[in-house]
Design an enzyme around this catalytic site. Sequence first.
Site, short mmCIF file in Angstrom:
data_model
loop_
_atom_site.label_atom_id
_atom_site.label_comp_id
_atom_site.label_asym_id
_atom_site.label_seq_id
_atom_site.Cartn_x
_atom_site.Cartn_y
_atom_site.Cartn_z
CB THR A 1 -0.93 0.03 1.14
OG1 THR A 1 -0.20 0.14 2.30
CG2 THR A 1 -1.91 -1.35 1.38
N GLY A 2 0.62 2.35 -0.74
CA GLY A 2 1.30 3.48 -0.67
C GLY A 2 2.45 3.24 -1.37
N GLY A 3 2.34 2.55 -2.67
CA GLY A 3 3.59 1.91 -3.55
C GLY A 3 3.76 2.91 -4.67
CB THR A 4 2.33 5.73 -6.35
OG1 THR A 4 2.25 6.71 -5.04
CG2 THR A 4 1.01 5.17 -6.46
N GLY B 1 8.68 6.93 -3.52
CA GLY B 1 9.43 6.78 -2.45
C GLY B 1 9.63 5.63 -1.97
N GLY C 1 7.69 3.40 -0.86
CA GLY C 1 6.55 2.28 -1.25
C GLY C 1 7.26 2.04 -2.74
CE1 TYR D 1 3.89 10.31 9.09
CE2 TYR D 1 5.72 10.81 10.46
CZ TYR D 1 5.31 10.00 9.40
OH TYR D 1 6.07 9.18 8.78
#
Length: 265
Positions: free
Chosen positions: A26-29, A31, A33, A164
Site C-alpha cells: 500500500t502506498g506504493g507509487t 518513495g 513504497g 503524525y
Amino acid sequence: MATNHSTQQPSTINPKALEGKKAVVTGGTIGMGQAVVRALTDRGAEVVYTGRNEHRLTEAQAALGTQLAHPVRSDATDMAAIAALRDQVADILGGIDYLFVNQGIAEFQTLEEVTEDSWDRIFEVNAKGSFFTVQRLAPLVSEGGSIVFTTVSNDQIFPGLSAYSGAKEAVAAFAKVLAAELLPRNIRVNAIAPGFILTPTMGVADLTDEQRSEFVEQGNAATPMGRGGTVEEVAAAALYLAVEATFTTGLELPVDGGFGQGIGG
C-alpha cells in the site's frame, strides 16, 4: 542538501529469488513504497500496489516497467475502498505471501496550528487506514507469510509532527499486538522505522522550498551517519523482515542511520 549515497541493488540480484511469491504494497507509487515494489519485482514476485492518485499510479507503472506490478487505485481513508481492495487483490493474486502497509501522510503543524480536521486526516491515513487494511487483507495472507508496517523513528523527533508521530506510534503498537494475534497462523508481523530518508516529498505534504531545505539541514545534523538514507536502504530492510527474518516477529526495526540509537554524531 545531503549527498545521496545511493545503494541501488547490484546487478547480481537473482531475478527468480521470489518467483511465484505474491505481495501487496500500500502506498506504493513513490518513495519508499515504490522502492519496495521494485525490490520485489526485481526478484520475480508479483505485486499489487496502491495509491490514491491516478496520475501517480500511471507514472509509477511506467517507471517500474514490469508486468509483475499491478497498480490499483485505493483510498486508505475509505472503508468501502479498503473492502474493495481485498476483492481486487483476491481477483488478481489469489492469496498473498507478503503485505507491506506503507501508506502515510505527515503535515508540519505546531500545537497551536493542529485542527480537528488535520488531526483526523493524519490518523485516518496512518492509523485507521493501516489497521483496517490489515483486517481486510490478513485472511488472504498464507500461513507462514508476513506483514511489515512502516512506522517512524520516534526516539528523537522534529517539532511540528505531533499528530503524525502519535499516529505512527499507534501503528507500532498494532505490529506488536497483531504479531501475537496472528501467531497461530504462523504469520509474522514486524515494522520498519525509517529515520531521515531522502524521498520526493520527504514524507511531508506541501513543503515549501525553504521548509524542505531546513528539513534536510536538520535531518543531516540529527543523523549520526551524517546523511539521509535512501529508499533502497529502506526497501532492503523491509524485504529482510518479510522474507529472510523467519524467526523474528513483533519487532520494530530502526532504519535511521543511528538517529534514535543514542549514538553521538
